[in-house]
Design a protein around this motif. Structure first.
Motif, PDB file in Angstrom:
ATOM      1  N   ARG A 136      -9.721  28.935-109.890  1.00 50.79           N
ATOM      2  CA  ARG A 136     -10.411  30.193-109.581  1.00 50.79           C
ATOM      3  C   ARG A 136      -9.561  31.391-109.995  1.00 50.79           C
ATOM      4  O   ARG A 136     -10.076  32.382-110.511  1.00 50.79           O
ATOM      5  N   SER A 141     -13.063  36.733-114.134  1.00 54.20           N
ATOM      6  CA  SER A 141     -13.854  37.432-113.109  1.00 54.20           C
ATOM      7  C   SER A 141     -13.092  37.566-111.787  1.00 54.20           C
ATOM      8  O   SER A 141     -13.474  38.356-110.929  1.00 54.20           O
ATOM      9  N   ASN A 142     -12.012  36.817-111.633  1.00 54.65           N
ATOM     10  CA  ASN A 142     -11.214  36.873-110.403  1.00 54.65           C
ATOM     11  C   ASN A 142      -9.855  37.532-110.629  1.00 54.65           C
ATOM     12  O   ASN A 142      -8.916  37.287-109.870  1.00 54.65           O
ATOM     13  N   GLN A 145      -8.205  39.109-107.728  1.00 52.44           N
ATOM     14  CA  GLN A 145      -7.848  38.187-106.634  1.00 52.44           C
ATOM     15  C   GLN A 145      -6.817  37.149-107.068  1.00 52.44           C
ATOM     16  O   GLN A 145      -6.483  36.258-106.301  1.00 52.44           O
ATOM     17  N   GLN A 146      -6.316  37.262-108.285  1.00 56.27           N
ATOM     18  CA  GLN A 146      -5.416  36.246-108.827  1.00 56.27           C
ATOM     19  C   GLN A 146      -4.203  36.013-107.926  1.00 56.27           C
ATOM     20  O   GLN A 146      -3.881  34.879-107.589  1.00 56.27           O
TER      21      GLN A 146
END
Length: 182
Positions: A136, A141-142, A145-146
Protein backbone atom coordinates in the motif's frame (compact mmCIF):
# COMPACT_ATOMS: atom_id res chain seq x y z
CA UNK A 1 -35.12 -78.57 7.55
CA UNK A 2 -32.44 -80.43 5.69
CA UNK A 3 -28.76 -79.96 6.12
CA UNK A 4 -28.56 -78.48 2.61
CA UNK A 5 -31.22 -75.82 3.42
CA UNK A 6 -29.50 -74.87 6.67
CA UNK A 7 -26.19 -74.58 4.90
CA UNK A 8 -27.76 -72.39 2.19
CA UNK A 9 -29.36 -70.11 4.79
CA UNK A 10 -26.06 -69.85 6.66
CA UNK A 11 -24.19 -68.84 3.48
CA UNK A 12 -26.86 -66.25 2.64
CA UNK A 13 -26.50 -64.76 6.12
CA UNK A 14 -22.72 -64.61 5.77
CA UNK A 15 -23.03 -63.00 2.34
CA UNK A 16 -25.55 -60.43 3.63
CA UNK A 17 -23.32 -59.59 6.59
CA UNK A 18 -20.31 -59.16 4.30
CA UNK A 19 -22.24 -56.91 1.95
CA UNK A 20 -23.69 -54.77 4.75
CA UNK A 21 -20.52 -54.50 6.85
CA UNK A 22 -19.07 -51.45 5.04
CA UNK A 23 -22.32 -49.52 5.49
CA UNK A 24 -22.53 -50.39 9.17
CA UNK A 25 -18.94 -49.29 9.73
CA UNK A 26 -19.60 -45.99 7.97
CA UNK A 27 -22.57 -45.14 10.13
CA UNK A 28 -20.54 -45.80 13.26
CA UNK A 29 -17.50 -43.82 12.08
CA UNK A 30 -16.72 -40.26 13.15
CA UNK A 31 -17.21 -37.25 10.94
CA UNK A 32 -14.44 -37.15 8.27
CA UNK A 33 -13.67 -33.63 9.50
CA UNK A 34 -10.08 -33.12 8.36
CA UNK A 35 -10.58 -34.78 4.97
CA UNK A 36 -13.71 -32.79 4.17
CA UNK A 37 -12.17 -29.50 5.30
CA UNK A 38 -9.01 -30.11 3.29
CA UNK A 39 -11.07 -31.00 0.19
CA UNK A 40 -12.96 -27.69 0.50
CA UNK A 41 -9.68 -25.79 0.80
CA UNK A 42 -8.17 -27.56 -2.22
CA UNK A 43 -11.19 -26.48 -4.25
CA UNK A 44 -10.74 -22.92 -2.90
CA UNK A 45 -14.21 -23.03 -1.31
CA UNK A 46 -13.07 -20.99 1.68
CA UNK A 47 -16.45 -19.48 2.58
CA UNK A 48 -18.05 -22.92 2.56
CA UNK A 49 -15.20 -24.25 4.71
CA UNK A 50 -15.72 -21.46 7.25
CA UNK A 51 -19.46 -22.15 7.34
CA UNK A 52 -18.72 -25.85 7.85
CA UNK A 53 -16.37 -25.02 10.74
CA UNK A 54 -19.00 -22.81 12.38
CA UNK A 55 -21.59 -25.56 11.97
CA UNK A 56 -19.30 -28.19 13.49
CA UNK A 57 -18.34 -26.08 16.55
CA UNK A 58 -21.06 -27.70 18.68
CA UNK A 59 -21.51 -30.90 16.71
CA UNK A 60 -21.55 -34.20 18.61
CA UNK A 61 -19.99 -35.80 15.50
CA UNK A 62 -16.57 -34.34 16.34
CA UNK A 63 -14.15 -35.60 18.92
CA UNK A 64 -13.00 -33.18 21.63
CA UNK A 65 -9.61 -32.88 19.90
CA UNK A 66 -11.27 -31.95 16.60
CA UNK A 67 -13.55 -29.45 18.31
CA UNK A 68 -10.54 -27.83 20.05
CA UNK A 69 -8.85 -27.30 16.69
CA UNK A 70 -11.72 -25.41 15.04
CA UNK A 71 -10.34 -21.91 15.66
CA UNK A 72 -6.90 -23.06 14.45
CA UNK A 73 -8.46 -24.55 11.29
CA UNK A 74 -10.57 -21.41 10.75
CA UNK A 75 -7.42 -19.29 10.94
CA UNK A 76 -5.66 -21.46 8.37
CA UNK A 77 -8.70 -21.27 6.08
CA UNK A 78 -8.88 -17.49 6.39
CA UNK A 79 -5.17 -17.15 5.52
CA UNK A 80 -5.53 -19.32 2.44
CA UNK A 81 -8.53 -17.28 1.35
CA UNK A 82 -6.73 -13.98 2.01
CA UNK A 83 -3.88 -15.07 -0.26
CA UNK A 84 -6.38 -15.07 -3.16
CA UNK A 85 -7.68 -11.54 -2.50
CA UNK A 86 -6.21 -8.63 -4.49
CA UNK A 87 -8.08 -5.80 -2.74
CA UNK A 88 -5.89 -4.47 0.11
CA UNK A 89 -8.76 -3.64 2.46
CA UNK A 90 -10.51 -6.99 2.03
CA UNK A 91 -7.22 -8.88 2.40
CA UNK A 92 -6.37 -6.98 5.61
CA UNK A 93 -9.85 -7.65 6.98
CA UNK A 94 -9.50 -11.38 6.34
CA UNK A 95 -5.99 -11.44 7.79
CA UNK A 96 -7.34 -9.66 10.89
CA UNK A 97 -9.96 -12.38 11.25
CA UNK A 98 -7.26 -15.05 10.87
CA UNK A 99 -5.15 -13.29 13.53
CA UNK A 100 -8.15 -13.31 15.87
CA UNK A 101 -8.76 -17.04 15.29
CA UNK A 102 -5.12 -17.96 15.97
CA UNK A 103 -5.05 -15.72 19.05
CA UNK A 104 -8.22 -17.38 20.33
CA UNK A 105 -6.72 -20.85 19.79
CA UNK A 106 -3.47 -19.89 21.56
CA UNK A 107 -5.35 -18.35 24.48
CA UNK A 108 -7.85 -21.18 24.92
CA UNK A 109 -5.45 -24.11 24.35
CA UNK A 110 -1.98 -23.11 25.58
CA UNK A 111 -0.86 -26.73 26.04
CA UNK A 112 -2.29 -28.08 22.77
CA UNK A 113 0.20 -30.08 20.65
CA UNK A 114 -0.34 -27.61 17.77
CA UNK A 115 0.43 -24.51 19.85
CA UNK A 116 3.81 -23.95 18.17
CA UNK A 117 2.24 -24.29 14.74
CA UNK A 118 -0.51 -21.85 15.74
CA UNK A 119 2.10 -19.30 16.82
CA UNK A 120 3.95 -19.80 13.52
CA UNK A 121 0.71 -19.24 11.64
CA UNK A 122 0.02 -16.12 13.70
CA UNK A 123 3.53 -14.84 12.92
CA UNK A 124 2.96 -15.51 9.23
CA UNK A 125 -0.29 -13.54 9.38
CA UNK A 126 1.53 -10.58 10.93
CA UNK A 127 4.20 -10.77 8.21
CA UNK A 128 1.50 -10.90 5.51
CA UNK A 129 -0.21 -7.87 7.05
CA UNK A 130 3.14 -6.05 7.12
CA UNK A 131 3.80 -6.88 3.47
CA UNK A 132 0.32 -5.68 2.54
CA UNK A 133 1.02 -2.36 4.28
CA UNK A 134 4.31 -2.05 2.39
CA UNK A 135 2.48 -2.72 -0.90
CA UNK A 136 0.00 0.00 0.00
CA UNK A 137 2.84 2.41 0.86
CA UNK A 138 4.42 1.92 -2.60
CA UNK A 139 1.28 2.98 -4.45
CA UNK A 140 1.45 6.51 -5.85
CA UNK A 141 -2.08 7.17 -4.58
CA UNK A 142 -0.80 6.65 -1.01
CA UNK A 143 2.24 8.96 -1.29
CA UNK A 144 1.08 11.08 1.65
CA UNK A 145 0.56 8.01 3.84
CA UNK A 146 3.81 6.28 2.87
CA UNK A 147 5.64 7.03 6.14
CA UNK A 148 2.85 5.93 8.50
CA UNK A 149 2.17 2.80 6.40
CA UNK A 150 5.85 1.85 6.49
CA UNK A 151 5.94 2.42 10.27
CA UNK A 152 2.88 0.20 10.70
CA UNK A 153 4.56 -2.48 8.56
CA UNK A 154 7.69 -2.30 10.71
CA UNK A 155 5.61 -2.64 13.89
CA UNK A 156 3.89 -5.70 12.41
CA UNK A 157 7.26 -7.26 11.48
CA UNK A 158 8.55 -6.61 15.02
CA UNK A 159 5.43 -8.19 16.50
CA UNK A 160 5.87 -11.18 14.16
CA UNK A 161 9.47 -11.62 15.38
CA UNK A 162 8.20 -11.76 18.98
CA UNK A 163 5.54 -14.31 18.05
CA UNK A 164 8.11 -16.45 16.17
CA UNK A 165 10.33 -16.41 19.30
CA UNK A 166 7.37 -17.70 21.29
CA UNK A 167 6.83 -20.45 18.71
CA UNK A 168 10.49 -21.40 18.97
CA UNK A 169 10.12 -21.78 22.75
CA UNK A 170 6.99 -23.89 22.25
CA UNK A 171 8.85 -26.20 19.87
CA UNK A 172 11.81 -26.46 22.26
CA UNK A 173 9.45 -27.43 25.08
CA UNK A 174 7.83 -30.01 22.84
CA UNK A 175 11.22 -31.48 21.96
CA UNK A 176 12.13 -31.70 25.67
CA UNK A 177 8.97 -33.69 26.30
CA UNK A 178 10.12 -36.45 23.93
CA UNK A 179 11.95 -39.36 25.53
CA UNK A 180 15.72 -39.37 25.23
CA UNK A 181 16.80 -42.27 23.05
CA UNK A 182 20.53 -42.32 23.66
Amino acid sequence: MTHRNRSLIWWKAVLAAALLAPFTTYTLAEEPFEEFLEALRRREMFEVALTYLDTMRDSPLLSDAQRESISFEAGKTLVQGANRIDDFELRMEQLDQARDQFTQFITEHPSHPEIGSARMQLGNVLVARGRTQLERAKRPSNAEQQGPLEQEAKALFDEAATVFSGAEKDFEEQIKSYPTII
